[in-house]
Scaffold this motif. Structure first.
Motif, mmCIF file in Angstrom:
data_model
loop_
_atom_site.group_PDB
_atom_site.id
_atom_site.type_symbol
_atom_site.label_atom_id
_atom_site.label_comp_id
_atom_site.label_asym_id
_atom_site.label_seq_id
_atom_site.Cartn_x
_atom_site.Cartn_y
_atom_site.Cartn_z
ATOM 1 N N THR A 70 49.252 43.173 36.508
ATOM 2 C CA THR A 70 48.177 44.163 36.606
ATOM 3 C C THR A 70 48.141 45.099 35.404
ATOM 4 O OG1 THR A 70 49.580 45.620 37.947
ATOM 5 C CG2 THR A 70 48.105 44.117 39.130
ATOM 6 N N LYS A 71 49.241 45.234 34.677
ATOM 7 C CA LYS A 71 49.256 46.094 33.484
ATOM 8 C C LYS A 71 48.382 45.519 32.356
ATOM 9 C CE LYS A 71 53.899 47.731 34.391
ATOM 10 N NZ LYS A 71 54.812 46.734 34.920
ATOM 11 N N GLY A 72 48.148 44.221 32.407
ATOM 12 C CA GLY A 72 47.388 43.572 31.357
ATOM 13 C C GLY A 72 45.888 43.495 31.588
ATOM 14 N N TYR A 73 45.438 43.979 32.721
ATOM 15 C CA TYR A 73 44.002 43.940 32.996
ATOM 16 C C TYR A 73 43.299 44.930 32.073
ATOM 17 C CZ TYR A 73 44.295 41.158 37.301
ATOM 18 O OH TYR A 73 44.463 40.152 38.217
ATOM 19 N N HIS A 74 42.255 44.503 31.414
ATOM 20 C CA HIS A 74 41.558 45.341 30.441
ATOM 21 C C HIS A 74 40.698 46.416 31.095
ATOM 22 C CE1 HIS A 74 42.905 42.659 27.291
ATOM 23 N NE2 HIS A 74 42.463 41.643 28.002
ATOM 24 N N HIS A 75 40.175 46.147 32.279
ATOM 25 C CA HIS A 75 39.236 47.081 32.915
ATOM 26 C C HIS A 75 39.550 47.349 34.382
ATOM 27 C CE1 HIS A 75 37.047 45.896 29.304
ATOM 28 N NE2 HIS A 75 36.577 47.114 29.374
ATOM 29 N N GLY A 76 40.800 47.291 34.751
ATOM 30 C CA GLY A 76 41.200 47.585 36.120
ATOM 31 C C GLY A 76 41.470 46.328 36.916
ATOM 32 N N TYR A 77 42.355 46.455 37.883
ATOM 33 C CA TYR A 77 42.801 45.297 38.649
ATOM 34 C C TYR A 77 42.398 45.344 40.121
ATOM 35 C CZ TYR A 77 46.519 48.555 39.916
ATOM 36 O OH TYR A 77 47.214 49.643 40.361
ATOM 37 N N LYS A 78 41.581 46.287 40.507
ATOM 38 C CA LYS A 78 41.088 46.349 41.890
ATOM 39 C C LYS A 78 39.862 45.431 42.004
ATOM 40 C CE LYS A 78 43.119 50.606 43.146
ATOM 41 N NZ LYS A 78 44.446 50.275 43.322
ATOM 42 N N ARG A 79 39.529 45.057 43.238
ATOM 43 C CA ARG A 79 38.447 44.086 43.456
ATOM 44 C C ARG A 79 37.156 44.462 42.721
ATOM 45 N NH1 ARG A 79 37.609 40.076 46.994
ATOM 46 N NH2 ARG A 79 39.245 40.802 48.402
ATOM 47 N N GLU A 80 36.729 45.723 42.873
ATOM 48 C CA GLU A 80 35.458 46.114 42.249
ATOM 49 C C GLU A 80 35.533 46.052 40.718
ATOM 50 O OE1 GLU A 80 37.880 49.631 43.513
ATOM 51 O OE2 GLU A 80 36.970 48.042 44.673
ATOM 52 N N GLU A 108 30.116 34.597 45.814
ATOM 53 C CA GLU A 108 30.948 33.888 44.837
ATOM 54 C C GLU A 108 31.827 34.867 44.052
ATOM 55 O OE1 GLU A 108 28.259 29.965 43.809
ATOM 56 O OE2 GLU A 108 27.685 31.900 42.925
ATOM 57 N N LEU A 109 31.268 36.006 43.677
ATOM 58 C CA LEU A 109 32.057 37.018 42.967
ATOM 59 C C LEU A 109 33.198 37.518 43.847
ATOM 60 C CD1 LEU A 109 29.130 38.972 41.324
ATOM 61 C CD2 LEU A 109 30.910 37.720 40.086
ATOM 62 N N LYS A 110 32.926 37.719 45.114
ATOM 63 C CA LYS A 110 33.967 38.173 46.038
ATOM 64 C C LYS A 110 35.052 37.105 46.175
ATOM 65 C CE LYS A 110 34.823 40.008 50.603
ATOM 66 N NZ LYS A 110 34.333 40.275 51.930
ATOM 67 N N GLU A 111 34.641 35.847 46.283
ATOM 68 C CA GLU A 111 35.615 34.771 46.425
ATOM 69 C C GLU A 111 36.464 34.617 45.165
ATOM 70 O OE1 GLU A 111 33.226 32.041 49.670
ATOM 71 O OE2 GLU A 111 33.006 31.567 47.545
ATOM 72 N N MET A 112 35.833 34.680 43.989
ATOM 73 C CA MET A 112 36.606 34.552 42.763
ATOM 74 C C MET A 112 37.569 35.725 42.624
ATOM 75 S SD MET A 112 35.604 33.771 38.782
ATOM 76 C CE MET A 112 34.473 32.478 39.150
ATOM 77 N N SER A 113 37.114 36.919 42.976
ATOM 78 C CA SER A 113 38.014 38.070 42.901
ATOM 79 C C SER A 113 39.149 37.924 43.921
ATOM 80 C CB SER A 113 37.255 39.384 43.099
ATOM 81 O OG SER A 113 36.767 39.522 44.409
ATOM 82 N N SER A 114 38.890 37.314 45.070
ATOM 83 C CA SER A 114 39.956 37.067 46.052
ATOM 84 C C SER A 114 41.032 36.167 45.461
ATOM 85 C CB SER A 114 39.392 36.426 47.323
ATOM 86 O OG SER A 114 38.586 37.339 48.022
ATOM 87 N N PHE A 115 40.604 35.140 44.746
ATOM 88 C CA PHE A 115 41.568 34.250 44.091
ATOM 89 C C PHE A 115 42.386 35.023 43.058
ATOM 90 C CE2 PHE A 115 42.312 31.423 40.348
ATOM 91 C CZ PHE A 115 43.403 30.750 40.872
ATOM 92 N N LEU A 116 41.717 35.798 42.214
ATOM 93 C CA LEU A 116 42.434 36.538 41.170
ATOM 94 C C LEU A 116 43.361 37.586 41.775
ATOM 95 C CD1 LEU A 116 39.594 36.881 38.526
ATOM 96 C CD2 LEU A 116 41.406 35.157 38.680
ATOM 97 N N LEU A 117 42.917 38.243 42.821
ATOM 98 C CA LEU A 117 43.787 39.210 43.513
ATOM 99 C C LEU A 117 45.014 38.520 44.104
ATOM 100 C CD1 LEU A 117 41.051 41.368 45.245
ATOM 101 C CD2 LEU A 117 42.705 42.197 43.554
ATOM 102 N N SER A 118 44.850 37.302 44.579
ATOM 103 C CA SER A 118 45.989 36.583 45.159
ATOM 104 C C SER A 118 47.034 36.270 44.100
ATOM 105 C CB SER A 118 45.525 35.291 45.857
ATOM 106 O OG SER A 118 45.243 34.267 44.921
ATOM 107 N N LEU A 119 46.636 36.145 42.853
ATOM 108 C CA LEU A 119 47.583 35.866 41.779
ATOM 109 C C LEU A 119 48.462 37.065 41.478
ATOM 110 C CD1 LEU A 119 45.313 33.875 39.304
ATOM 111 C CD2 LEU A 119 46.864 32.977 41.057
ATOM 112 N N GLN A 120 47.951 38.267 41.743
ATOM 113 C CA GLN A 120 48.727 39.478 41.487
ATOM 114 C C GLN A 120 50.003 39.500 42.328
ATOM 115 O OE1 GLN A 120 46.286 42.930 42.142
ATOM 116 N NE2 GLN A 120 44.741 42.266 40.673
#
Length: 124
Positions: A70-80, A108-120
């Protein structure tokens, strides 16, 4: 069994069922998000496992985000924040080539963000 005990048992059963259903829905969203991630070729830069190590990653500065850190996220790591970055791309850095995916639906945006959040949550 006393009626109040029956009510407690029924309520516990319903709560457990609701939690199981929510977990199942989360897993479906994550799986759908992973398919979107792969089909839109996000892995070419971010890697198959989202570690920022895709086949094209070394060509870019800034380096593609490692979704596990999460430290490497350029614009925040929360779903929104993630949805905003996917939908609009990264435009505030002239060196970034992160395109916009504004054609994706809200679902689709919510689902893709769910996948990325799961990687955290995974360090593998």
């Amino acid at each position: 069994m006393a009626p109040e005990n029956i009510r407690v048992v029924v309520m516990l059963f319903l709560m457990k069922s609701a939690i199981a259903l929510a977990d199942q829905q989360d897993n479906i969203a994550i799986d759908n998000g992973k398919q979107l991630y792969l089909s839109h070729k996000c892995s070419e830069c971010h890697g198959d496992k989202g570690k920022g190590d895709g086949e094209n990653a070394e060509a870019y500065d800034p380096y593609p985000t490692n979704f596990h850190d999460t430290k490497g996220y350029h614009h925040g790591y929360k779903r929104e924040d993630i949805i905003h970055s996917i939908k609009y791309g990264i435009k505030d850095n002239p060196n970034s080539i992160m395109p916009s995916f504004d054609h994706l639906t809200d679902q689709e945006l919510k689902e893709m963000s769910s996948f990325l959040l799961s990687l955290q949550e995974k360090n593998n």
